[in-house]
Enzyme design. Structure first.
Site, PDB file in Angstrom:
ATOM      1  CG  ASP A   1      -0.252  -0.185   2.527  1.00 42.24           C
ATOM      2  OD1 ASP A   1       0.813   0.429   2.726  1.00 42.24           O
ATOM      3  OD2 ASP A   1      -0.758  -0.945   3.371  1.00 42.24           O
TER       4      ASP A   1
ATOM      5  CE  LYS B   1      -3.986  -2.168   2.654  1.00 42.34           C
ATOM      6  NZ  LYS B   1      -3.369  -2.880   3.781  1.00 42.34           N
TER       7      LYS B   1
ATOM      8  CG  ASP C   1       2.200  -4.905   5.273  1.00 45.12           C
ATOM      9  OD1 ASP C   1       2.368  -3.776   5.759  1.00 45.12           O
ATOM     10  OD2 ASP C   1       1.097  -5.313   4.876  1.00 45.12           O
TER      11      ASP C   1
HETATM   12  C1  R5P Z   1      -1.811  -1.641   6.732  1.00 42.18           C
HETATM   13  O1  R5P Z   1      -1.785  -0.439   6.777  1.00 42.18           O
HETATM   14  C2  R5P Z   1      -0.764  -2.511   7.345  1.00 42.18           C
HETATM   15  O2  R5P Z   1       0.513  -2.141   6.968  1.00 42.18           O
HETATM   16  C3  R5P Z   1      -0.994  -3.964   7.062  1.00 42.18           C
HETATM   17  O3  R5P Z   1      -0.918  -4.147   5.666  1.00 42.18           O
HETATM   18  C4  R5P Z   1      -2.338  -4.434   7.504  1.00 42.18           C
HETATM   19  O4  R5P Z   1      -2.678  -3.901   8.739  1.00 42.18           O
HETATM   20  C5  R5P Z   1      -2.356  -5.942   7.559  1.00 42.18           C
HETATM   21  O5  R5P Z   1      -3.609  -6.356   7.949  1.00 42.18           O
HETATM   22  P1  R5P Z   1      -4.330  -7.588   7.264  1.00 42.18           P
HETATM   23  O6  R5P Z   1      -3.364  -8.740   7.307  1.00 42.18           O
HETATM   24  O7  R5P Z   1      -5.550  -7.804   8.112  1.00 42.18           O
HETATM   25  O8  R5P Z   1      -4.666  -7.181   5.863  1.00 42.18           O
END
Ligand code: R5P
Length: 324
Positions: free
Chosen positions: A178, A201, A227
């Site tokens: 994202d 995203k 991430d």
């Molecule tokens: C979003 O801003 C974060 O960096 C993560 O991508 C997100 O929180 C991950 O959450 P999930 O695995 O529920 O998509």
């Protein structure tokens, strides 16, 4: 101060923990060559938390290592009660060490009538009596500003990038899932000397996201998605699918905090992902362990141990990352 004197000043350091990640705490203590502090963090018959510190801590430099991972509320309550206990036991200084800072995702009022839990947790930790915070890969770096005590913010980046550096990266691209993750993904891109791409995203709710297009060239390349955490696994799995649609070859993941709640492990097992490298800020739950060889756990214990040593001896923390 020479190294010998620095190590000597560690004599007064003590490390304690609750129940959220005892294995990590043992590894940190091994790095520092000191024992885990002697404390009992149990439960009263009604479920309330019962803490007793079983050694003298008067005048000591206390580090309480406790990621506030699932069970989140228990982990947080244990941390707060431990801080209160050490405050009342006349320790010299208390550093709350949260390798994973839970409740971080609500960091602003993005709609009416919602709390800012990241700030509430900061207030609770400070009010309980912590003098400093040491944490790692906060969901949003600006959470540091929610504290009016010193905060040291570590990155798991050296550990994860060292792991991927061992692969032949000649045909790789680093991908941020994202736009919010571009800064950290760029760090990997610069350090590993490979190109950067970004997935567009959109988030529609705590567990609902959608992806549209990819900015950058991924066709015919292997991708490493970077991430801060994997919670439901939605973001990573959607990013992996859209990368595949755009012609990416093998897909790898590097994520600091393996929360992996609900059906995350099942989703990841079925996603077009070759390997997922996570760290031990949070212990893997049973579902996550079922991913077997697909998930690789890297330890951040040396990073945390080194940071604790530097805080105790008044040495720079940022210089741990500058040479990266
Ligand atoms: C979003 O801003 C974060 O960096 C993560 O991508 C997100 O929180 C991950 O959450 P999930 O695995 O529920 O998509």
């Amino acid at each position: 101060m020479d190294e010998k004197n620095r190590i000597n000043t560690l004599n007064n350091i003590k490390i304690f923990t609750g129940n959220s990640n005892r294995a990590l705490v043992k590894r940190v203590c091994d790095y520092l060559s000191i024992p885990v502090g002697n404390a009992t963090v149990g439960r009263f018959p009604d479920g309330e938390i019962d803490v007793k510190v079983d050694e003298d801590v008067r005048g000591s430099d206390i580090f309480i290592i406790q990621p506030t991972c699932p069970p989140v509320n228990d982990s947080l309550a244990e941390l707060l009660i431990l801080i209160d206990c050490f405050k009342r036991a006349s320790s010299a200084r208390i550093t709350a060490v949260l390798p994973y800072y839970g409740y971080a995702r609500k960091d602003r009022k993005d709609e009416g009538r919602v709390p800012i839990t990241a700030k509430l947790v900061a207030n609770l930790i400070t009010k309980a009596g912590a003098d400093r915070l040491l944490t790692m890969d906060l969901h949003a770096a600006q959470i540091q500003g929610f504290f009016d005590i010193p905060v040291d913010h570590l990155l798991a980046f050296p550990v994860i990038s060292d792991y991927y550096r061992k692969k032949d990266l000649s045909n790789f691209v680093v991908v941020s899932p994202d736009v919010g993750g571009i800064k950290i993904a760029r760090l990997y891109s610069n350090h590993l000397n490979i190109r950067l791409a970004v997935v567009d995203k959109r988030r529609y709710g705590p567990a609902e996201t959608d992806v549209g297009f990819v900015i950058g060239d991924v066709e015919g390349r292997n991708a490493i998605i970077i991430d801060d955490l994997i919670a439901t696994g939605g973001s990573i799995c959607q990013a992996a699918r859209v990368l595949k649609e755009k012609g990416a070859k093998d897909i790898y993941v590097g994520a600091t905090h393996p929360v992996l709640c609900g059906a995350a492990a099942e989703k990841l097992a079925n996603a077009p992902i070759k390997e997922i490298a996570v760290t031990d800020t949070i212990p893997l739950n049973e579902h996550a362990k079922s991913l077997g060889e697909k998930i690789k756990v890297l330890t951040v214990s040396n990073l945390l141990g080194e940071a604790i040593k530097r805080i105790h001896t008044n040495m720079s923390i940022s210089s741990m990352f500058i040479e990266q």
